[in-house]
Design an enzyme around this catalytic site. Structure first.
Site, short mmCIF file in Angstrom:
data_model
loop_
_atom_site.label_atom_id
_atom_site.label_comp_id
_atom_site.label_asym_id
_atom_site.label_seq_id
_atom_site.Cartn_x
_atom_site.Cartn_y
_atom_site.Cartn_z
N LYS A 83 -111.82 -4.29 31.65
CA LYS A 83 -110.47 -4.22 32.19
C LYS A 83 -110.18 -5.44 33.05
O LYS A 83 -110.97 -5.79 33.93
CB LYS A 83 -110.32 -2.96 33.05
CG LYS A 83 -110.32 -1.67 32.24
CD LYS A 83 -109.06 -1.56 31.39
CE LYS A 83 -108.98 -0.25 30.62
NZ LYS A 83 -108.43 0.85 31.35
N CYS A 111 -103.03 26.04 52.88
CA CYS A 111 -102.51 25.79 51.53
C CYS A 111 -100.99 25.64 51.56
O CYS A 111 -100.31 26.52 52.08
CB CYS A 111 -102.91 26.93 50.60
SG CYS A 111 -102.20 26.77 48.96
N LYS A 166 -107.39 -5.73 24.23
CA LYS A 166 -107.08 -4.30 24.28
C LYS A 166 -105.56 -4.20 24.29
O LYS A 166 -104.91 -4.51 25.30
CB LYS A 166 -107.69 -3.67 25.53
CG LYS A 166 -107.63 -2.17 25.52
CD LYS A 166 -108.57 -1.60 26.57
CE LYS A 166 -108.72 -0.09 26.45
NZ LYS A 166 -107.54 0.66 26.85
N CYS A 171 -108.25 25.96 48.30
CA CYS A 171 -107.55 27.16 48.73
C CYS A 171 -108.31 28.32 48.11
O CYS A 171 -108.40 28.43 46.89
CB CYS A 171 -106.10 27.15 48.24
SG CYS A 171 -105.35 28.79 48.35
N TYR A 178 -80.16 -12.08 3.93
CA TYR A 178 -79.10 -11.72 2.98
C TYR A 178 -79.70 -11.43 1.60
O TYR A 178 -79.43 -10.38 1.00
CB TYR A 178 -78.09 -12.87 2.92
CG TYR A 178 -77.00 -12.64 1.91
CD1 TYR A 178 -76.00 -11.69 2.15
CD2 TYR A 178 -76.97 -13.37 0.73
CE1 TYR A 178 -75.00 -11.48 1.22
CE2 TYR A 178 -75.96 -13.15 -0.20
CZ TYR A 178 -74.98 -12.20 0.05
OH TYR A 178 -73.99 -11.99 -0.88
N ASP A 184 -101.99 -2.72 24.48
CA ASP A 184 -101.54 -1.63 25.33
C ASP A 184 -100.36 -0.90 24.69
O ASP A 184 -99.22 -1.35 24.80
CB ASP A 184 -101.16 -2.19 26.71
CG ASP A 184 -101.23 -1.12 27.77
OD1 ASP A 184 -101.72 -0.02 27.46
OD2 ASP A 184 -100.81 -1.39 28.90
N CYS A 196 -99.49 28.83 49.45
CA CYS A 196 -99.61 30.24 49.82
C CYS A 196 -99.98 30.43 51.29
O CYS A 196 -100.07 31.56 51.75
CB CYS A 196 -100.63 30.94 48.93
SG CYS A 196 -102.32 30.44 49.25
N GLU A 202 -112.04 -8.39 21.06
CA GLU A 202 -110.63 -8.18 20.71
C GLU A 202 -109.87 -7.93 21.99
O GLU A 202 -110.43 -7.45 22.97
CB GLU A 202 -110.48 -6.93 19.84
CG GLU A 202 -111.10 -7.03 18.48
CD GLU A 202 -111.36 -5.65 17.88
OE1 GLU A 202 -110.50 -4.76 18.03
OE2 GLU A 202 -112.43 -5.47 17.29
N CYS A 234 -102.54 32.71 44.68
CA CYS A 234 -101.90 31.43 44.94
C CYS A 234 -101.28 30.95 43.62
O CYS A 234 -101.99 30.74 42.64
CB CYS A 234 -102.97 30.47 45.47
SG CYS A 234 -102.39 28.83 45.86
N TYR A 247 -107.22 -2.38 14.63
CA TYR A 247 -108.50 -2.78 15.19
C TYR A 247 -109.74 -2.08 14.62
O TYR A 247 -110.85 -2.36 15.05
CB TYR A 247 -108.50 -2.65 16.71
CG TYR A 247 -108.15 -1.26 17.22
CD1 TYR A 247 -109.03 -0.21 17.08
CD2 TYR A 247 -106.92 -1.04 17.84
CE1 TYR A 247 -108.71 1.04 17.52
CE2 TYR A 247 -106.58 0.23 18.29
CZ TYR A 247 -107.48 1.26 18.14
OH TYR A 247 -107.15 2.50 18.58
N LEU A 257 -112.78 4.81 25.15
CA LEU A 257 -113.71 3.70 25.35
C LEU A 257 -114.27 3.72 26.75
O LEU A 257 -113.55 4.00 27.71
CB LEU A 257 -112.97 2.36 25.16
CG LEU A 257 -112.60 1.93 23.76
CD1 LEU A 257 -111.66 0.74 23.81
CD2 LEU A 257 -113.86 1.58 22.97
P1 AMP Z 1 -108.90 4.41 26.77
O1 AMP Z 1 -107.64 5.15 26.35
O2 AMP Z 1 -108.75 3.64 28.01
O3 AMP Z 1 -110.13 5.25 26.67
O4 AMP Z 1 -109.10 3.29 25.66
C1 AMP Z 1 -109.24 3.61 24.33
C2 AMP Z 1 -108.00 3.21 23.61
O5 AMP Z 1 -107.83 1.81 23.63
C3 AMP Z 1 -108.08 3.52 22.15
O6 AMP Z 1 -107.70 4.84 21.89
C4 AMP Z 1 -107.09 2.56 21.56
O7 AMP Z 1 -105.84 3.17 21.47
C5 AMP Z 1 -106.95 1.47 22.59
N1 AMP Z 1 -107.22 0.13 22.08
C6 AMP Z 1 -106.42 -0.94 22.25
N2 AMP Z 1 -106.92 -2.02 21.69
C7 AMP Z 1 -108.09 -1.68 21.12
C8 AMP Z 1 -109.08 -2.39 20.38
N3 AMP Z 1 -108.97 -3.70 20.12
N4 AMP Z 1 -110.15 -1.70 19.94
C9 AMP Z 1 -110.28 -0.37 20.21
N5 AMP Z 1 -109.37 0.35 20.90
C10 AMP Z 1 -108.29 -0.30 21.37
ZN ZN Z 2 -103.04 28.63 48.02
#
Ligand code: AMP
Ligand code: ZN
Length: 665
Positions: A309, A403, A113, A421, A32, A115, A406, A111, A427, A222, A81
């Site tokens: 990963k 194919c 990653k 093809c 508020y 998403d 075609c 760090e 095609c 990051y 990356l």
């Molecule tokens: P990729 O798209 O799989 O090649 O991964 C690269 C992407 O990871 C970068 O473009 C970032 O958007 C993302 N990302 C997420 N967390 C991080 C982090 N801590 N450091 C660097 N990249 C990151």
């Molecule tokens: Zn074809």
């Protein structure tokens, strides 16, 4: 206090409250009271428009509409990356970088990653200037007005930090906010969004910024990119960024060894399910910025970072049908059509089966219950078949012989994983696919013409190949569905402008099999014109650095094909660049032919990357580590001590930046 000071003080106060609430998660004022102060500021700004500022906290509510997001070239490329999946992968990486750096003493930052969708925020004199999406890494879309509505992003930097910099981070939708959005949608009878990542990334391109302001988006940072050499370590720069107002997650940690990195990985593999947002792995970075600079980049990734990963989630479902897709080169990709199933936050209906060998290897058949996994790729994979569920009358999969588009009989050359093809010019998906490739950003970069329009132009019989684009007339396009005079004009202008695109990109655009972006660059530099390239024999081609048999054969078969040659001839007539420009020629020489260079340290007259380009433009080669083959080391300030010893041991001459420049001039 005069009006100006009043406004400034209110802005500062509101910024601080925003920071406390959205970054520190620690409210210091009621909603508020905040609103009252914001209204007061709004009123003052309204009455005194001379003090308007796009970075005022009043601007966060949005309201501006963006019709077209402008394409912007990144000042510093946004790399992707490299990935790793095991302890062994990480140890291999460590070995590689130890070798390049010539030392075992490397500290890492770990760090999560995050998403979401990557974003690049530019600040000038401590103020937010611009936000651009990653796009293809070289160019992205400007989404500044939308980004300004994200409250955890500071518009004015709080403390003493670097003043001109780019801040890189990930725009995410925290799970809570995502679920709330979906509850509302369902209550309104709308389809729920599939997953937080796509929703976050879609939000950036909404036309109405007020709509973006309503979404609970957040931004986790990051990386600091700056030429100001204020910090020695990546970790240090992130800590400073946090103090300056950025949301740098406090999950980041230092690790003195890969063993410690693995502890971080294992901890978060377990604990990630308790996080308020999604993560699909860990990013490990070399902490010393000096070492990062020494390591540099490959054509795709930084050498100083790697993603780890987490193991992908798996589910089982039934395979209903196998269909076949035809790509622009005629390559056939089998696609599994699945009984829809929930996997890692999305509903999966299709999965790639790669090629005939893969189908045979896992012996997958229609009707099977299959294990589906989602890795980094958007399209999930089939990992294996649950044989206990296979029916007794099941038959092995017969791979397509013709194919699907075609009807031409498919071929498979020895050594190729894929079927093709061969009906290249008859095609449909191959024809349109080639044109779509031709116009794409990294090729001819034709504005005002998209993939769907290509399909339409083809369907209407206006184009049958990419050369036909240059014959198009505005009058032919205007009558088409959804085409206005203006867009037709834009298209024609875009096509006209593509005649200035440099030869190396044109060569890539031609779509010769196996001639990707990097290969096209190499060939363009070596042969200088399409005529020289197409006249080259096999020996000459494979004699070019990094050009193998497959590429050479493909170039030769293109050069022998009358239809392809006719297209090239037409492009020439239209004025498309089919040789390297005078200017590019002048900057190139063979002075360093056959010489291998290692570059180390910090330079003054040219940047490290410019130095590398100079070496390559003059026929030399850049290598990342010193060996017996190294001819010269170009040393700047602070060359790594271990590199120095190694160079001396091997007797490799060390030259300065100035000496190098004399060498090529
Ligand atoms: P990729 O798209 O799989 O090649 O991964 C690269 C992407 O990871 C970068 O473009 C970032 O958007 C993302 N990302 C997420 N967390 C991080 C982090 N801590 N450091 C660097 N990249 C990151
Ligand atoms: Zn074809």
């Amino acid at each position: 206090m005069n009006i100006k000071e009043k406004i400034a003080s209110l802005r500062e106060e509101l910024n601080q409250h925003n920071y406390n609430y959205y970054v520190l998660d620690n409210a210091t004022i009621s909603d508020y009271e905040f609103d009252i102060k914001l209204k007061k500021l709004e009123k003052l700004e309204e009455e005194n428009p001379e003090f308007n500022d796009p970075n005022s906290p009043t601007q966060r509510v949005g309201g501006q509409i963006t019709k077209n997001f402008e394409t912007i070239t990144h000042k510093n490329r946004m790399y992707s990356l490299d990935n790793s999946y095991s302890k062994e992968d990480l140890l291999d990486w460590e070995k590689r970088i130890q070798k390049i750096l010539g030392t075992d003493e490397i500290e890492y930052t770990c760090e999560l990653k995050y998403d979401g969708a990557s974003i690049n925020l530019t600040y000038e004199n401590g103020e937010f200037l611009r936000a651009v999406t990653r796009g293809d890494g070289v160019q992205g879309d400007e989404v500044t007005t939308n980004i300004r509505t994200i409250k955890s992003i500071p518009l004015v930097i709080k403390e003493d930090f670097v003043s001109n910099f780019e801040m890189r981070g990930e725009i995410i939708l925290p799970l809570d906010g995502f679920n709330k959005m979906n509850e509302e949608r369902v209550a309104n009878g709308e389809e729920p969004y599939r997953n937080p990542r796509n929703t976050a990334s879609g939000s950036l391109k909404l036309q109405d910024s007020a709509e973006v302001a309503k979404r609970p988006l957040d931004c986790l940072l990051y990386q600091v990119v700056t030429e100001e050499r204020k910090y020695d370590t990546h970790y240090g720069s992130l800590e400073a960024a946090r103090k300056a107002g950025f949301k740098v997650p406090d999950t980041i940690a230092l690790a003195p060894s890969i063993a410690k990195v693995l502890e971080f990985v294992n901890y978060w593999d377990e604990k990630r399910h308790d996080l308020p947002y999604e993560t699909d792995g860990v990013v490990i970075k070399v902490n010393s910025l000096q070492q990062q600079e020494e390591l540099g980049y490959t054509s795709k990734f930084p050498r100083w970072a790697i993603a780890y990963k987490f193991k992908a989630e798996q589910v089982t479902t039934v395979l209903n049908e196998i269909t076949y897709q035809v790509g622009r080169t005629g390559a056939i990709t089998p696609v599994a059509n699945l009984e829809p199933v929930h996997l890692a936050g999305t509903i999966v209906k299709r999965a790639s089966l790669h090629n005939a060998d893969q189908i045979e290897k896992i012996d997958v058949r229609v009707g099977d219950t299959v294990y589906v996994e989602k890795g980094g790729e958007i399209i999930p994979k089939i990992i294996a078949v649950d044989l206990t569920k296979r029916s007794a009358d099941s038959q092995p999969t017969q791979y397509a012989t013709h194919c699907p588009e075609c009807g031409t009989e498919l071929i498979r050359k020895e050594g190729d994983a894929k079927h093709y093809c061969p009906n290249e010019f008859g095609c449909a998906p191959q024809i349109t696919g080639k044109i779509q490739h031709f116009i794409s950003r990294k090729a001819m970069d034709i504005d005002g013409l998209g993939a769907e329009t290509v399909d339409l132009l083809y369907k209407e019989g206006l184009i049958k190949n990419y050369a036909d684009l240059y014959e198009l007339k505005v009058e032919q396009i205007v009558p088409l569905e959804r085409m206005a005079e203006k867009s037709a004009q834009n298209m024609i202008e875009g096509i006209e402008k593509s005649k200035e695109i440099p030869f190396e990109k044109v060569l890539f655009a031609l779509g010769i099999r196996f001639v990707g972006e990097t290969v096209a660059k190499k060939l363009a530099k070596h042969f200088k014109s399409i005529d020289n390239l197409l006249a080259a024999d096999f020996e000459t081609l494979v004699g070019v650095d990094e050009i193998g048999d497959k590429i050479a054969e493909s170039v030769i078969s293109f050069a022998k094909d009358p239809k392809s040659l006719a297209l090239v001839d037409r492009l020439k007539q239209y004025g498309v660049q089919l040789e390297i420009s005078q200017e590019a020629q002048e900057n190139q020489s063979d002075k360093l032919q056959g010489k291998i260079f290692v570059v180390s340290g910090v330079f003054h007259q040219v940047s490290r990357n410019e130095l590398k380009k100079l070496i390559e433009d003059n026929g030399g080669k850049v290598s990342s580590s010193i060996s017996k083959k190294t001819n010269f080391i170009v040393a700047g300030d602070n060359m790594g001590p271990s590199k120095l010893t190694k160079a001396q041991d091997l007797g490799v001459p060390i030259i300065s930046e100035e000496e190098f420049i004399t060498m090529i001039s």
